[in-house]
Design an enzyme around this catalytic site. Sequence first.
Site, PDB file in Angstrom:
ATOM      1  CG  HIS A  66      -1.748  -1.181   1.393  1.00 36.30           C
ATOM      2  ND1 HIS A  66      -2.958  -1.319   0.772  1.00 36.30           N
ATOM      3  CD2 HIS A  66      -1.553  -2.328   2.083  1.00 36.30           C
ATOM      4  CE1 HIS A  66      -3.487  -2.493   1.092  1.00 36.30           C
ATOM      5  NE2 HIS A  66      -2.656  -3.123   1.886  1.00 36.30           N
ATOM      6  CG  HIS A  93      -0.368   8.353   2.329  1.00 35.41           C
ATOM      7  ND1 HIS A  93      -1.175   7.240   2.432  1.00 35.41           N
ATOM      8  CD2 HIS A  93       0.231   8.492   3.552  1.00 35.41           C
ATOM      9  CE1 HIS A  93      -1.087   6.736   3.659  1.00 35.41           C
ATOM     10  NE2 HIS A  93      -0.234   7.469   4.352  1.00 35.41           N
ATOM     11  CB  THR A 198      -4.960   7.757   6.856  1.00 38.48           C
ATOM     12  OG1 THR A 198      -3.715   7.203   6.382  1.00 38.48           O
ATOM     13  CG2 THR A 198      -4.710   8.996   7.690  1.00 38.48           C
ATOM     14  CB  THR A 199      -4.233   2.401   6.170  1.00 36.36           C
ATOM     15  OG1 THR A 199      -3.543   2.056   7.391  1.00 36.36           O
ATOM     16  CG2 THR A 199      -3.390   3.349   5.357  1.00 36.36           C
TER      17      THR A 199
HETATM   18  N1  MKQ Z   1      -1.252   6.524   7.347  1.00 37.51           N
HETATM   19  S1  MKQ Z   1      -0.950   6.166   8.856  1.00 37.51           S
HETATM   20  O1  MKQ Z   1       0.165   6.950   9.336  1.00 37.51           O
HETATM   21  O2  MKQ Z   1      -2.155   6.312   9.625  1.00 37.51           O
HETATM   22  C1  MKQ Z   1      -0.427   4.500   8.947  1.00 37.51           C
HETATM   23  C2  MKQ Z   1       0.100   4.012  10.127  1.00 37.51           C
HETATM   24  C3  MKQ Z   1       0.542   2.685  10.157  1.00 37.51           C
HETATM   25  C4  MKQ Z   1       1.109   2.129  11.360  1.00 37.51           C
HETATM   26  C5  MKQ Z   1       2.335   1.490  11.312  1.00 37.51           C
HETATM   27  C6  MKQ Z   1       2.861   0.947  12.456  1.00 37.51           C
HETATM   28  C7  MKQ Z   1       2.168   1.005  13.649  1.00 37.51           C
HETATM   29  C8  MKQ Z   1       0.944   1.643  13.689  1.00 37.51           C
HETATM   30  C9  MKQ Z   1       0.417   2.211  12.551  1.00 37.51           C
HETATM   31  C10 MKQ Z   1       0.480   1.869   9.039  1.00 37.51           C
HETATM   32  C11 MKQ Z   1      -0.027   2.411   7.873  1.00 37.51           C
HETATM   33  C12 MKQ Z   1      -0.080   1.583   6.680  1.00 37.51           C
HETATM   34  C13 MKQ Z   1       0.194   2.160   5.467  1.00 37.51           C
HETATM   35  C14 MKQ Z   1       0.153   1.355   4.348  1.00 37.51           C
HETATM   36  C15 MKQ Z   1      -0.152  -0.004   4.445  1.00 37.51           C
HETATM   37  C16 MKQ Z   1      -0.432  -0.547   5.669  1.00 37.51           C
HETATM   38  C17 MKQ Z   1      -0.384   0.237   6.799  1.00 37.51           C
HETATM   39  C18 MKQ Z   1      -0.479   3.730   7.814  1.00 37.51           C
HETATM   40 ZN    ZN Z   2       0.192   7.329   6.297  1.00 33.82          ZN
END
Ligand code: MKQ
Ligand code: ZN
Length: 263
Positions: A66, A93, A198-199
């Site tokens: 992603h 993003h 946001t995911t």
């Molecule tokens: N956009 S975000 O900042 O809210 C975000 C935080 C975390 C996250 C990561 C570690 C611990 C906790 C939260 C993972 C993602 C994510 C983005 C792409 C695919 C999967 C997950 C995105």
């Molecule tokens: Zn993010």
Amino acid sequence: GGKWGYNGPNGEHHWPKHFPYCGGAFQSPVNFQPELLRYDPNLFAIQLQNYNLSSREQLTLSNNGHSVQLSLPSYMQLTGLPHRYSAAQLHFHWGTQNVQAGSEHTVNGKQFAAEMHVVHFNSGKYPNISMAVDKSDGLAVLGVFIEVGEFNPAFEKFFKYVNGIKYRDQKVQVPAFNIRELLPSRLDEYYRYDGSLTTPPCFPSVLWTVFRQPVTISLRQYLALATALYSSHAQEVAPMPMLGNYRKPQLMDNRVVLVSFQD
Ligand SMILES: NS(=O)(=O)c1cc(-c2ccccc2)cc(-c2ccccc2)c1
Ligand SMILES: [Zn+2]
């Protein structure tokens, strides 16, 4: 949880079916509307600890299907917030090669080309990020708006490796560097509000700090991000370009966005 994506049958309007929090309150991102902003004189400059990593260290750059993410050591920390937070990872993003608009937060409706998130967890209270990720005081994420303009030598320190992680679940080791160089110069001007991942699973567990001042990358660097990566595995017959991986702004309900600046 099930498969999710940014468009089509797994797009954001379908997320709540498998991830109920995505349909709940305190969701992110949001649009920073001027009439909803409130100046808070107690919002001081963000303090960074140990962001200047040694090049003897190695970080894992990976394609998680992603986004492109860079692992960060937990001794990299944020202070000056309600708790002490330790870094976990940063990721991006972005839009598409033709439409350079892919930020998640927007300012008075303006969407920037891309947005970087530096994810931290409340290490003062939780032993690791898995224990913190679904707690209301669990995470603190720094958001940085990215515009297309001047070449950015700091981003180049890992952008040059993206061709090694074109496909989902590919990883490479990169030499560490000063992560402070990825942030804007003004750490004292930012938007602050309570929100969510946001995911999926969209846990309402994030204290958001989005810097007012954008950083720039060159058009070539932006295109490297927007055209080099696929959300599909290498052996899949139909490669799926990783494009437009941003969630749209969510309802504020009765939340207020605090700002550390007055003009
Ligand atoms: N956009 S975000 O900042 O809210 C975000 C935080 C975390 C996250 C990561 C570690 C611990 C906790 C939260 C993972 C993602 C994510 C983005 C792409 C695919 C999967 C997950 C995105
Ligand atoms: Zn993010």
